[in-house]
Each structure stands twice: as structure tokens, then as C-alpha cells.
Design a protein around this motif. Structure first.
Motif, PDB file in Angstrom:
ATOM      1  N   LYS A 224      37.655  46.856  32.107  1.00  0.00           N
ATOM      2  CA  LYS A 224      36.694  46.910  30.996  1.00  0.00           C
ATOM      3  C   LYS A 224      37.026  48.043  30.045  1.00  0.00           C
ATOM      4  N   GLU A 225      37.403  49.185  30.611  1.00  0.00           N
ATOM      5  CA  GLU A 225      37.773  50.321  29.779  1.00  0.00           C
ATOM      6  C   GLU A 225      39.029  50.023  28.962  1.00  0.00           C
ATOM      7  N   GLU A 226      40.014  49.405  29.602  1.00  0.00           N
ATOM      8  CA  GLU A 226      41.263  49.095  28.905  1.00  0.00           C
ATOM      9  C   GLU A 226      41.085  47.989  27.877  1.00  0.00           C
ATOM     10  N   TRP A 271      39.877  41.968  44.579  1.00  0.00           N
ATOM     11  CA  TRP A 271      38.668  42.029  43.763  1.00  0.00           C
ATOM     12  C   TRP A 271      37.569  41.179  44.398  1.00  0.00           C
ATOM     13  N   ASP A 272      36.390  41.801  44.507  1.00  0.00           N
ATOM     14  CA  ASP A 272      35.226  41.061  44.992  1.00  0.00           C
ATOM     15  C   ASP A 272      34.356  40.552  43.848  1.00  0.00           C
ATOM     16  N   ASN A 273      34.287  41.330  42.773  1.00  0.00           N
ATOM     17  CA  ASN A 273      33.463  40.973  41.629  1.00  0.00           C
ATOM     18  C   ASN A 273      34.375  40.666  40.439  1.00  0.00           C
ATOM     19  N   LYS A 274      34.384  39.416  40.051  1.00  0.00           N
ATOM     20  CA  LYS A 274      35.202  38.988  38.915  1.00  0.00           C
ATOM     21  C   LYS A 274      34.342  38.534  37.745  1.00  0.00           C
ATOM     22  N   SER A 275      33.135  39.101  37.661  1.00  0.00           N
ATOM     23  CA  SER A 275      32.214  38.688  36.599  1.00  0.00           C
ATOM     24  C   SER A 275      32.718  39.106  35.223  1.00  0.00           C
ATOM     25  N   ILE A 282      38.422  34.764  31.180  1.00  0.00           N
ATOM     26  CA  ILE A 282      39.470  34.533  32.169  1.00  0.00           C
ATOM     27  C   ILE A 282      38.809  33.868  33.376  1.00  0.00           C
ATOM     28  N   TYR A 283      39.111  32.584  33.581  1.00  0.00           N
ATOM     29  CA  TYR A 283      38.453  31.835  34.645  1.00  0.00           C
ATOM     30  C   TYR A 283      39.392  31.477  35.787  1.00  0.00           C
ATOM     31  N   LYS A 284      40.681  31.638  35.600  1.00  0.00           N
ATOM     32  CA  LYS A 284      41.608  31.311  36.674  1.00  0.00           C
ATOM     33  C   LYS A 284      42.766  32.294  36.679  1.00  0.00           C
ATOM     34  N   THR A 285      43.366  32.411  37.831  1.00  0.00           N
ATOM     35  CA  THR A 285      44.556  33.240  38.004  1.00  0.00           C
ATOM     36  C   THR A 285      45.632  32.384  38.678  1.00  0.00           C
TER      37      THR A 285
END
Length: 686
Positions: A224-226, A271-275, A282-285
Motif C-alpha cells: 500500500k505504501e509503495e 499472505w493471509d489478507n489479500k484485501s 489484482i484478483y489473481k496471481t
């Protein structure tokens, strides 16, 4: 130039259509397109391993197919086009060259002075064997060359002092990587310290050092910062993936685009929280996201956007080009356009290549000269906004579907150079056919000229300009107070008549005055023939006799006769040849008077002298064809004032005789306008 540019644009359009035809044929034969996704489950272990090697992911510790397939899925979606390119690259057995350094300066120029690339150098100490054997070194060179990593060998026997100063007392491997993230920064050298001398272990060492330059994000707060930070980089590319380190092609591109594009690796493995990823879209990796001031672009959704070094390099170059990229592009386009001259030019084969060499030299010289002020213009400090708007235009235009097609076609034709050259040759032959057909319809003689004829004409032209003076030309009319052009006087002093006569271009002919011959009382041709049958026959016979006698006179006799006539005219004080017959009894003057008859012989067909230029002599007969002027015919006058049929005098001048047929005055030199003499008064003097 515009013809060649249109031909080049037509060629590019033909390439675009041909690429679409190839796609249709491939779809008809195999049932899939290049952009169609491939299920890794359906692939063999060899194909999966080939994909990993092309992407730069190590697979030495993955013996099972399931683990290899999962690693392929974690690195990105696989398309049919990428699979085809990877298999073709593996089958290609072409050897990759490696540099042999001759000394310190050679090493410094190529390795330490290179700011935008990675080097892998094997140092061989004095009286020592190399660290990597010849077979393994060839495999290493071929493996790292896929990612733009250059290789070389430095033998300390060629420069032992430099090796001692560097501390290279034993054989080792040296890797050079840019130290900073700014363009043209310093380069740091790293030495391999591993114990296992194997290709896979050395490759992991290289990729680990290259990946250390990429900014890595491990949690959502850091992301978020970046994501919300604004810094010097206008273009950023993010890789969201569940990997230990980014692929080698991603790391190699980060070095290549240093200072232009920032590469960021987001490791979402734990990552546990990908909100927050959902908030930014970004919905997929895995996902390759390009972030620009204009918005977000998902790489891999359009044609030709494969997960490979070559495809992403072409994509980023189109978005954030360097000046050198634009120069190379303009150089390629200009040379392609210049080579069109080989097919547009008709005639002898040697003529085609001579014209081609001349065009290549001219176009490339003009290109380099035109780029010099552009480079100086871009260095001005007040053009930052212009530079930013230009890059914005590039980003808008190159993220379209049409731009993705163009990039895909570029990669296709660049990987098949034989197809590119054959299509260019076929396009040129078509141009040659239609151009030859067009010129034959126009009855152009140069189409059938052979090599010897053209070489002979070229030699004549060259020797004429090499040994003959080129006269200075003045547009006609030219008003001056001088009685004679000083250039003519200087030319006669420097190049007397005993030299060869100068070669005169015929451009001045279009500046000579032309007008229509008109009569005050115009009758039909039948009446004219009935009225003057005897006079015309007598005049014709007399003129023919004069003309035949003139042809027997040599050129030197004519020149001396002209000087005698000029002296006689000056003694009589009259310039016109018609008047010279009345006042001067010199034979040349009488001959010219017979040729330039007065209009009184025309009877009731009195010419309309008001339509004539004021500085032209009045006459009714052309001394070239020895025929009277007919009403409505086109006349042309020379600077000396003599008048002829337009066709007659043009043929006379175009044949190389650049002088008046009557007085021999140069047809390209000015002369004071002739003023008609005032009639003598009939009153007796007081």
C-alpha cells in the motif's frame, strides 16, 4: 522520395496482411491461435522444462512432473505462441559467441564501462586451468545468453599486472552488475565463491545477484505504501507471484531498463489478507501489472504479450523508448526506403546499383545531420514537459490492440529473417514490373539501355564536368547597366576558344520569352497560297540555296564571318540585319538580311507587332526551318533579339548549340534590350 515512402508503407501493409494469413492458416491446420492458453497438464516433462529454462527458473531440485508443472503455473500463463517460440529456440543449434579479452583496456571498455547490461567473465590465472571446463562453459554461455547476459574470457597471461592488481591469483568467475538503480551508474564486480562448479549452481548465483536489485514486497502494508508513493519513476511494472525470487528474464530486464522503468516483485506466498490487492484490481496471481500515470495495464491480455524476455523487452521499449531506440528505428526505415531505389530505377543493372549507392549515402548522411539538432534540442533544460508529453503519447498509442499486433508481427518477422527478405524482394520485383510497364507505355528509351551504353554516357557526363568549365547562368530578362556580362569576359580569359567549349545545361530555355504570331488582316490558307505562289517558291528556293551554302562553311569561318559582320554593323551604326542590307554591303549582312526579310512581302497580312516583346527584332521568317511565320504559331525569342519558331529553336539549343543561329550570341547570356530606330524626319534641316 515520396514514391519510395509510399512503396515502403505499402510493403508494411502487405506484411501485416500476410501475418494475418499465416495466423488463419495455423488456426485451420492446428485448431488454435498464438494467443490461446495452454494447459500445462497436457504438456510433457521436456516441454515444461523448456518453458522454465526460457523464463529463467531453476528446476534442478524438481524431479517430478507435478512440481515442474506447478512452477510453470506460478510464473505466469502459458500461450501457444510462447510454447512454439521456446521449442524452436531449443531446437536451434546455433552457437553463441563469447568475447576473448586482450587486456585491461579491452576489459574496461566492454565490462566496467557498460552500464545497462550483465557480464559473466571467466578469469584464467597464469599457469592454471579454467574453473569451468570447455563443455560446461559452452552450456553456460548458451544458457545465460537467452537473458541478454554477455560472456567473455580473460586470460591473465595477456596482462598479468592487471590480474595481480585485481587479486586474481587463481581461476575464477566474475560477474558485473550495475550497482545503482540510476541510468549510467557505477558497475560492481562480484566473484563466484561457490564450491560446486555446475551450470545450474552458477546460474542460481547469477539470478540471485540480479534479483537483489529488484525491490521486493512481502506484506500488504508495504504494498500500500509503495503503490501510493510518487517518485522519479513514471512507469512501474509489478509482478504478483508465489515464488521465492523473480524469474531471470524479469531480473535481466530490470538491469536493461535501469533508470527508465522500476521493477517491483510482490511475493504473496505467505499472505493471509489479500484485501488490498482486490482494492487495486489484482484478483489473481501470477499477474504482471504495468502502472503508469495514465492508469493500470495488465500485461499478457493482448496478442504477442508472452512471459518471455524478448516479448516483454519489445513491449517496454515501445512504452519507454530511448533516443538510441528511435535512432535505430529511423535508420532501419530510411535504409529500407533507400533500397526501393534499386527497383524503381530502370535501365542498366550497373546504373541501378550506382543510383542505389548514391541514395544510401545521401539518405544516411541527411539522417545523421538531421539527428544532430534533435539531440541538442533534447538537451535543453526547458523541454521536460515536452518530453513527458511525448512519452505519454507513446504510452497511449502502444497499449492499443493494433500496437500489440505490430509488436507480434515484428517479433515474428525478426525471428524469420529469410521470410522478411524474400517478401521484400518480391515486393521490389512487383514495383520493378509496374514501373517498367509504365515507362514503356510512355516510350522511355532508358528501359532498354544496356550496361555499356549507360557507362559510356556516365563517362561522357563525368569527363564533361571534370574538364569543361560550367558557365554561370542568368535568368532572362536581366536588367543591367553593363553592356556585357563580366562573367563572360572572365570566362574568355580563363578558358579561351582553343579549349573545349563549356557544357551548358538547358534549364535556361524555359525562361526565354514565348508568344503567338498574329496578323492584322488574316486570310485563309487557300487565299494565301493563291496570292503568293510565286513569291513563296522563289523565297524557298533562295533560302534553300543560302542554307546549303551555309552548311559548307566551317565553324571557324562562321566565327570569323560573324566578327566581320559585327564590325560592319558597328560602322553602319545599325543593329538589325534587315537594315544592314540597306546601309551595309557586307556579304554576311546581306545573307542575314535575306533570311530576316521584312514584313512588307506579306502583302495584306501585316503582322501585329503590338503582341511582340519590345526587345525583339521584327521579322516574318524563321531562319532554322526557312519558313514564314503562320498566324497563330508559337514563337520564341533569344536574348540577342532574334525570333524563331519555338520548336525549331528548342531543337537547335537542345542539340548543344547554345548560340543564336543568326548572330552567334550566347543564348544563355543577357544583352542590352534592342531599341527600334526612330524614323528619320522628312523635313529638311533648317
Amino acid at each position: 522520395m515520396w514514391v519510395k515512402l509510399c512503396c515502403l508503407l505499402l510493403y508494411f501493409l502487405a506484411l501485416f496482411v500476410l501475418a494475418r494469413v499465416f495466423e488463419a492458416v495455423a488456426w485451420y491446420e492446428s485448431g488454435f491461435l498464438a494467443t490461446q492458453l495452454v494447459d500445462p497438464v497436457a504438456l510433457s516433462f521436456r516441454k515444461l522444462r523448456t518453458i522454465l529454462e526460457c523464463r529463467g527458473l531453476g528446476h534442478s531440485g524438481l524431479p517430478e512432473k507435478k512440481d515442474v508443472r506447478e512452477l510453470v503455473e506460478k510464473s505466469g500463463d502459458l500461450m501457444e505462441g510462447e510454447l512454439y517460440s521456446a521449442l524452436k529456440e531449443e531446437e536451434a543449434s546455433e552457437s553463441v559467441s563469447s568475447t576473448n579479452f586482450s587486456g585491461e583496456m579491452h576489459f574496461y571498455e566492454l565490462v566496467e564501462d557498460t552500464k545497462d547490461g550483465i557480464w559473466l567473465v571467466q578469469v584464467i590465472a597464469n599457469d592454471r586451468s579454467p574453473l569451468v571446463g570447455k563443455v560446461h562453459w559452452e552450456k553456460m554461455v548458451k544458457k545465460v545468453s537467452r537473458f541478454g547476459i554477455r560472456t567473455g574470457t580473460f586470460n591473465c597471461s595477456s596482462d598479468p599486472r592487471y590480474c595481480k592488481r585485481r587479486g586474481w591469483l587463481k581461476s575464477t568467475l566474475i560477474m558485473s552488475v550495475p550497482q545503482t538503480s540510476t541510468s549510467k551508474g557505477k558497475v560492481m564486480l562480484k566473484e563466484y565463491s561457490g564450491r560446486k562448479i555446475e551450470v545450474e549452481h552458477i546460474f542460481k548465483w547469477i539470478t540471485a545477484h540480479a534479483a537483489s536489485r529488484i525491490k521486493t514486497i512481502y506484506n500488504s502494508e508495504h504494498l500500500k505504501e509503495e503503490w501510493n508513493k510518487s517518485d522519479q519513476y513514471r512507469v512501474k511494472i509489478y509482478l504478483f507471484a508465489n515464488l521465492d525470487q523473480p524469474p531471470a528474464f524479469f531480473s535481466a530486464l530490470s538491469v536493461k531498463f535501469t533508470g527508465r522503468v522500476e521493477f517491483i516483485f510482490v511475493n504473496v506466498e505467505n499472505w493471509d489478507n489479500k484485501s488490498y490487492m482486490a482494492e487495486i484490481g489484482i484478483y489473481k496471481t501470477p499477474s504482471y501489472i504495468l502502472r503508469t500515470p495514465e492508469g493500470i495495464y495488465r500485461y499478457g491480455n493482448n496478442t504477442g504479450e508472452f512471459i518471455s524476455l524478448r516479448a516483454m523487452d519489445s513491449f517496454l521499449r515501445s512504452l519507454q523508448p530511448e533516443v538510441n531506440d528511435l535512432f535505430v528505428l529511423s535508420l532501419v526505415l530510411v535504409n529500407l526506403m533507400a533500397w526501393m531505389d534499386l527497383f524503381i530505377t530502370q535501365g542498366a543493372t550497373i546504373k541501378r546499383f550506382v543510383v542505389l549507392i548514391s541514395t544510401l549515402g545521401t539518405y544516411n548522411s541527411l539522417l545523421i545531420i538531421s539527428w544532430l539538432p534533435v539531440l541538442g534540442f533534447l538537451q535543453l533544460p526547458y523541454l521536460d514537459s515536452f518530453y513527458e508529453y511525448s512519452l505519454k503519447l507513446f504510452r497511449y498509442s502502444n497499449t492499443t490492440t493494433l500496437a500489440s499486433w505490430v509488436r507480434a508481427d515484428w517479433m515474428f518477422y525478426s525471428s524469420h529473417p529469410a521470410l522478411f527478405l524474400s517478401t521484400y524482394l518480391g515486393h521490389g520485383l512487383l514495383i520493378d514490373y509496374f514501373e517498367k510497364k509504365r515507362r514503356r507505355n510512355n516510350n522511355t528509351d532508358e528501359v532498354n539501355a544496356n550496361n555499356l551504353e549507360w557507362l559510356s554516357s556516365l563517362w561522357d557526363w563525368y569527363t564533361s564536368y571534370l574538364f569543361h568549365p560550367i558557365a554561370s547562368f542568368q535568368h532572362f530578362p536581366f536588367d543591367s547597366d553593363w553592356d556585357e556580362d563580366p562573367d563572360l569576359f572572365l570566362e574568355r580569359l580563363a578558358f579561351p576558344d582553343l579549349w573545349l567549349h563549356p557544357l551548358i545545361p538547358t534549364d535556361y530555355i524555359k525562361n526565354l520569352p514565348m508568344w503567338r504570331f498574329k496578323c492584322l488582316g488574316v486570310h485563309s490558307d487557300e487565299e494565301m497560297l493563291e496570292t503568293f505562289p510565286d513569291s513563296e517558291s522563289d523565297s524557298d528556293s533562295e533560302n534553300k540555296e543560302v542554307f546549303s551554302s551555309d552548311k559548307e562553311v566551317s565553324e571557324d569561318d562562321e566565327l570569323s564571318t560573324f566578327h566581320r559582320c559585327s564590325e560592319g554593323e558597328r560602322r553602319c551604326g545599325v543593329e538589325t540585319c534587315a537594315c544592314a542590307s540597306k546601309y551595309c554591303h557586307h556579304e554576311p549582312c546581306e545573307r542575314k538580311a535575306r533570311s530576316y526579310g521584312s514584313y512588307s512581302s506579306a502583302g495584306d497580312m501585316e503582322p501585329d507587332w503590338s503582341a511582340w516583346p519590345s526587345d525583339m527584332l521584327h521579322c516574318t521568317e524563321c531562319v532554322v526551318c526557312l519558313e514564314n511565320f503562320a498566324s497563330g504559331c508559337l514563337l520564341m525569342g533569344l536574348p540577342c533579339g532574334h525570333v524563331f519558331h519555338q520548336n525549331c529553336i528548342v531543337m537547335w539549343l537542345a542539340g548543344g548549340r547554345h548560340c543564336c543561329p543568326v548572330c552567334r550570341w550566347a543564348s544563355y547570356k543577357k544583352k542590352q534590350p534592342y531599341t527600334h530606330p526612330q524614323p528619320l524626319s522628312s523635313e529638311p534641316p533648317s
